[in-house]
Write a protein that holds these residues in place. Sequence first.
Motif, PDB file in Angstrom:
ATOM      1  N   PRO A 107     -68.722  30.388   8.872  1.00  0.00           N
ATOM      2  CA  PRO A 107     -69.945  29.764   8.350  1.00  0.00           C
ATOM      3  C   PRO A 107     -71.195  30.633   8.439  1.00  0.00           C
ATOM      4  N   SER A 108     -71.350  31.401   9.521  1.00  0.00           N
ATOM      5  CA  SER A 108     -72.586  32.176   9.664  1.00  0.00           C
ATOM      6  C   SER A 108     -72.728  33.199   8.551  1.00  0.00           C
ATOM      7  N   SER A 109     -71.676  33.982   8.324  1.00  0.00           N
ATOM      8  CA  SER A 109     -71.749  34.993   7.263  1.00  0.00           C
ATOM      9  C   SER A 109     -71.746  34.342   5.887  1.00  0.00           C
ATOM     10  N   ALA A 110     -70.997  33.249   5.727  1.00  0.00           N
ATOM     11  CA  ALA A 110     -70.940  32.581   4.425  1.00  0.00           C
ATOM     12  C   ALA A 110     -72.298  32.024   4.037  1.00  0.00           C
ATOM     13  N   GLY A 111     -72.993  31.413   4.968  1.00  0.00           N
ATOM     14  CA  GLY A 111     -74.305  30.867   4.664  1.00  0.00           C
ATOM     15  C   GLY A 111     -75.284  31.937   4.230  1.00  0.00           C
ATOM     16  N   MET A 112     -75.258  33.079   4.940  1.00  0.00           N
ATOM     17  CA  MET A 112     -76.143  34.179   4.568  1.00  0.00           C
ATOM     18  C   MET A 112     -75.799  34.711   3.180  1.00  0.00           C
ATOM     19  N   ARG A 113     -74.493  34.782   2.871  1.00  0.00           N
ATOM     20  CA  ARG A 113     -74.093  35.268   1.548  1.00  0.00           C
ATOM     21  C   ARG A 113     -74.574  34.331   0.439  1.00  0.00           C
ATOM     22  N   SER A 267     -73.135  39.419  17.350  1.00  0.00           N
ATOM     23  CA  SER A 267     -74.304  38.932  18.080  1.00  0.00           C
ATOM     24  C   SER A 267     -75.325  38.327  17.126  1.00  0.00           C
ATOM     25  N   GLN A 268     -75.433  38.884  15.911  1.00  0.00           N
ATOM     26  CA  GLN A 268     -76.370  38.318  14.937  1.00  0.00           C
ATOM     27  C   GLN A 268     -75.976  36.894  14.551  1.00  0.00           C
ATOM     28  N   GLY A 269     -74.678  36.666  14.362  1.00  0.00           N
ATOM     29  CA  GLY A 269     -74.213  35.326  14.026  1.00  0.00           C
ATOM     30  C   GLY A 269     -74.450  34.345  15.155  1.00  0.00           C
ATOM     31  N   LEU A 270     -74.237  34.799  16.383  1.00  0.00           N
ATOM     32  CA  LEU A 270     -74.458  33.934  17.540  1.00  0.00           C
ATOM     33  C   LEU A 270     -75.933  33.573  17.658  1.00  0.00           C
ATOM     34  N   THR A 271     -76.786  34.560  17.441  1.00  0.00           N
ATOM     35  CA  THR A 271     -78.228  34.293  17.465  1.00  0.00           C
ATOM     36  C   THR A 271     -78.624  33.297  16.382  1.00  0.00           C
ATOM     37  N   ALA A 272     -78.049  33.450  15.197  1.00  0.00           N
ATOM     38  CA  ALA A 272     -78.371  32.529  14.103  1.00  0.00           C
ATOM     39  C   ALA A 272     -77.972  31.104  14.449  1.00  0.00           C
ATOM     40  N   LEU A 273     -76.839  30.941  15.096  1.00  0.00           N
ATOM     41  CA  LEU A 273     -76.400  29.602  15.498  1.00  0.00           C
ATOM     42  C   LEU A 273     -77.369  28.988  16.503  1.00  0.00           C
ATOM     43  N   GLN A 274     -77.760  29.783  17.507  1.00  0.00           N
ATOM     44  CA  GLN A 274     -78.688  29.243  18.497  1.00  0.00           C
ATOM     45  C   GLN A 274     -80.052  28.964  17.882  1.00  0.00           C
ATOM     46  N   ASP A 275     -80.525  29.855  17.010  1.00  0.00           N
ATOM     47  CA  ASP A 275     -81.806  29.611  16.346  1.00  0.00           C
ATOM     48  C   ASP A 275     -81.753  28.324  15.527  1.00  0.00           C
ATOM     49  N   THR A 276     -80.646  28.124  14.820  1.00  0.00           N
ATOM     50  CA  THR A 276     -80.505  26.926  13.996  1.00  0.00           C
ATOM     51  C   THR A 276     -80.416  25.679  14.860  1.00  0.00           C
ATOM     52  N   TYR A 277     -79.753  25.783  15.981  1.00  0.00           N
ATOM     53  CA  TYR A 277     -79.695  24.663  16.914  1.00  0.00           C
ATOM     54  C   TYR A 277     -81.092  24.271  17.387  1.00  0.00           C
ATOM     55  N   GLU A 278     -81.893  25.286  17.719  1.00  0.00           N
ATOM     56  CA  GLU A 278     -83.215  25.013  18.273  1.00  0.00           C
ATOM     57  C   GLU A 278     -84.149  24.365  17.256  1.00  0.00           C
TER      58      GLU A 278
END
Length: 565
Positions: A107-113, A267-278
């Motif tokens: 999902p992280s890479s797919a959403g960015m694409r 790490s970029q995908g993990l950061t995106a998940l946490q940012d989106t959570y926040e």
Amino acid sequence: MSEVNRRDFMALSGLAAGGAVWAGCAPGGSQGGSGGSAHADQVVTNATIYTVDDGNPRAEALAVKSGRFLAVGSNDDIVNLIGPGTQRIDAGGGTVVPGFIDAHNHPSSAGMRHLTQVDMNIRTIEGMKSALRERAQNTPPGDWVVGFLYDDTKIEEGRPLARTDIDEAVPDHPVQVTHRGGHTSVYNSKAFELAGITVDTPDPPGGHFYREDGELTGKVAELARRPLQRLVPSGSTREQRTEGVALIGQLMSAAGLTSVHETGGSSQGLTALQDTYETGDLRFRMYYFPSGGGGLFNALKQAGIRTGFGDENLRIGAVKYGADGSASERTMAMRTPYIGRPDDYGILTMTQEEVYEAVDDAVRAGFQIGIHANGDKTIEMCLNAYERAQRDMPKADPRFRLEHCSLVDDPLLQRIKDIGAIPTPFYTYVHFHGNKWGEYGPAKMEWMFAHRRFLDYDIPVAGASDYPPGPFEALMAIQSMVTRTDMQGREWGPSQKISVPEALRICTINGARASFEEDLKGSITERKLADYVILGDDPHTANPDAIKEIEVVRTVVGGRTTHEA
């Protein structure tokens, strides 16, 4: 051990610091009610509930408190739990099932694409050329034009996209068009020129440059793409990646997904998940696989963090490796050749020794491991390594994963059963990718995506879309597994048909088991997480060929509505 860069360290530190936040203070979390009140925060009544709980398989109402199921039973039982602040949902006779779990997705890479690349889910060559030309007109000179979701078997002209097609549309920008399967791409002449690749460039181990009539066709497979991919900028900012996760969350929630396993994350995908959570925009629970050999995996190992770190919203999962090609792109490594290509057995991207080293390293570091293994040849290599690791470094319940596990036979199934491995075969592929199965032939298709055989061996097979390669709609998955028919109504491997209840288990509790979370979610059971879906029709009684058309009326994660039709 490779050095951990600052970005990896910061992502890891953020996850550790955020643990307390994830554990119950989620933005927009469970609704109303204090922990001491006997009243429910939310109730659903007048429903047909399929709990996927063998001890209480059917019910007509449920109650939620503090993000978990408080009670599951009759309408009379549940109305007694209604208080002044209780949210009441009358299902009106609708069907309720546990939230769907996709055990292999991106999902992280797919959403960015979806935000930054050209959507090539187009059915004509001319349409694709037009989309690329339009993007090039709005792209600075010399910058790359990148497309995704290209599908070579769904083109009206009956042929794949070629280098010459892209050259006609975009002669002055380098172009990469990636197949939705993710293992092959088509490039134009400008891209090959920048990479220094000609028709005489030899194929590297684990890769292939496709040629025809003494020229490059433009198609490049597997590891041969590396010198080209290194030239393509990431093309996204932190803000875009966060926006991408929010976007893909909306789409997946509308399909009833409440948990997703992201396989092969950075790490970029993990950061995106946490940012989106926040921001309160994360709509699914995440079991996050770091990519093997990547900076995030090395950072986790150095910190002593293992599979399971995190909480019910974001948890570190298995480490992910890829050992062969693609089922949908017809590059997976098999013991026997493809139909019409007697010398083509597919592509291996890891050697047996590399598989041994990856598995041993994961086990020593306390990680579950999931290896992308489509073909029977590759599955055998993974089982060799799993069996050796379990013999030399035995674990009580390692749950080694076989990502995709597309082509099996009885000896492989017995070995999978004996080692307790978890296969995650594609569950929407039979229906969505039907035009590709002729290259495997009827005999192989009786052993591909073999959900019936997995269940017969009592193997807890989990459901997986691998999106973008396969659609993530779980109702399409149920239809595909039940009917084994494609979009033209052709049957593929009919011996592998299963029932709707069996398919529902694959999409729910088996997905939870693949992440060691079957006691936490995957069924509508008291004290489990209140993740559920209300459907507009009952897949158990609907026309099997129309299950994918059933409306997802409401998706709920921990008592929080993440989608409402």
